[in-house]
Design an enzyme around this catalytic site. Structure first.
Site, PDB file in Angstrom:
ATOM      1  N   SER A  34     -15.416  36.175  42.732  1.00 38.89           N
ATOM      2  CA  SER A  34     -14.131  36.874  42.784  1.00 38.89           C
ATOM      3  C   SER A  34     -12.987  35.861  42.642  1.00 38.89           C
ATOM      4  O   SER A  34     -12.933  35.122  41.660  1.00 38.89           O
ATOM      5  CB  SER A  34     -14.019  37.695  44.069  1.00 38.89           C
ATOM      6  OG  SER A  34     -12.883  38.536  44.041  1.00 38.89           O
ATOM      7  N   HIS A  65     -11.580  44.938  41.874  1.00 45.28           N
ATOM      8  CA  HIS A  65     -12.649  44.973  40.874  1.00 45.28           C
ATOM      9  C   HIS A  65     -13.069  46.401  40.548  1.00 45.28           C
ATOM     10  O   HIS A  65     -14.254  46.720  40.466  1.00 45.28           O
ATOM     11  CB  HIS A  65     -13.843  44.142  41.351  1.00 45.28           C
ATOM     12  CG  HIS A  65     -13.522  42.703  41.559  1.00 45.28           C
ATOM     13  ND1 HIS A  65     -13.208  41.843  40.523  1.00 45.28           N
ATOM     14  CD2 HIS A  65     -13.418  41.962  42.703  1.00 45.28           C
ATOM     15  CE1 HIS A  65     -12.944  40.645  41.006  1.00 45.28           C
ATOM     16  NE2 HIS A  65     -13.048  40.693  42.325  1.00 45.28           N
TER      17      HIS A  65
END
Length: 328
Positions: free
Chosen positions: A114, A220
């Site tokens: 991430s 996301h």
């Protein structure tokens, strides 16, 4: 992956991985700041660039302010980048005749989970620290803005594999798999009502536990599309260098080195899932036998062990861990 990256990957068996949001804690980076002038410079530069004492937030909190998306992303980058620079400095000081990392072993890959992908970009020479810091700060601001206007939610689902969870998401709608972290550890993102329904179905279909995350952002996932559109304008104005080491993309779970591919990755990263399981398996398939996690805590080490217990995992998240790693 181009032929140059393949050549690099097949000749080396070492990868550096960098954690993202979720690994933060109040006090992170303080010991390396106090011990090494190199690390102190990173924190001082971050404070000056951001015009607020990020270092104090890392060292003293408060926790809820550190967890805010607009703060935690630059905080994780700063701490991990400082640790990376100190580790490199200490290895080279210990082995002055070596040609870089661990007696000449250039890493086959770098990868970040991430937000950790931004530290990987810095480590691979794609962006200097100042540029990466400004970029990740703006990314966090845009994500927070979207979350404030249309709050989302996220939750970890334990004990159920990604296939059944994807089926549940399709059945419910407006909720998605956002992080395929490890076998049996998947994160979902979406609107709050949709996520609640998906979690109920997951528990009814064999999940051992669900853990809501303390966020109002559906990271996301397609709900971040407004942030991605604004972020694309910023990214398209950046000058990016070709990666000196292949970066394993969260979006494609394969290696990228070219600026055009990296630019596309940065934008898609906001709305695409983190394919961590596939990324780790990709690196192992290309010869990686040792992973070095550089950043606070050891979250990625635990995930990698769950993905493949045969690999070696080392940590560089504190002064003690760095010194142990350098000595061995």
């Amino acid at each position: 992956m181009n032929s140059e990256a393949v050549s690099i990957a097949t000749q080396n068996k070492l990868a550096f991985v960098f954690p993202g949001s979720g690994s933060q804690y109040v006090g992170m980076g303080r010991d390396v700041y106090d011990r090494y002038p190199t690390a102190k410079c990173f924190f001082e530069e971050a404070d000056a660039i951001l015009h607020f004492p990020l270092s104090r937030l890392c060292f003293e909190g408060p926790d809820d302010e550190l967890m805010d998306a607009v703060n935690v992303q630059p905080a994780m980058l700063t701490v991990s980048a400082a640790l990376w620079a100190v580790l490199q400095e200490q290895v080279e000081a210990k082995r002055p005749t070596s040609e870089g990392w661990f007696q000449g072993r250039t890493p086959a890959f770098v990868a970040g989970h991430s937000t950790g992908e931004y530290t990987a970009l810095f480590a691979a020479g794609v962006l200097d620290f100042a540029s990466a810091l400004r970029l990740v700060r703006e990314r966090g601001r845009l994500m927070k803005e979207v979350g404030d206007k249309k709050p989302g939610a996220m939750a970890a689902v334990l004990g159920l594999e990604v296939g059944p969870l994807r089926a549940i998401c399709e059945e419910v709608g407006n909720v998605w798999v956002s992080n395929d972290n490890a076998p049996g550890q998947i994160v979902l993102s979406g609107s709050k009502p949709a996520l609640e329904k998906a979690l109920q179905l997951a528990m009814g279909r064999g999940a051992k536990r669900v853990v809501p995350l303390a966020v109002n952002i559906a990271s996301h996932s397609p709900l971040m599309e407004p942030a991605a559109e604004s972020f694309a304008i910023i990214v398209n104005g950046l000058t990016l260098n070709k990666a000196q080491v292949p970066i394993v993309s969260n979006v494609s779970a394969s290696a990228i080195v070219e600026p055009a591919d990296i630019r596309r990755e940065l934008v898609q990263h906001l709305t695409s899932p983190v394919r961590w399981v596939e990324s780790v398996r990709y690196m192992i398939a290309h010869g990686v036998q040792t992973f070095v996690e550089i950043g606070p805590k050891d979250v990625l080490s635990g995930l990698i062990k769950r993905i493949d217990r045969s690999v070696c995992i080392l940590n560089a998240g504190t002064v003690q861990e760095i010194e142990m790693l350098v000595e061995t």
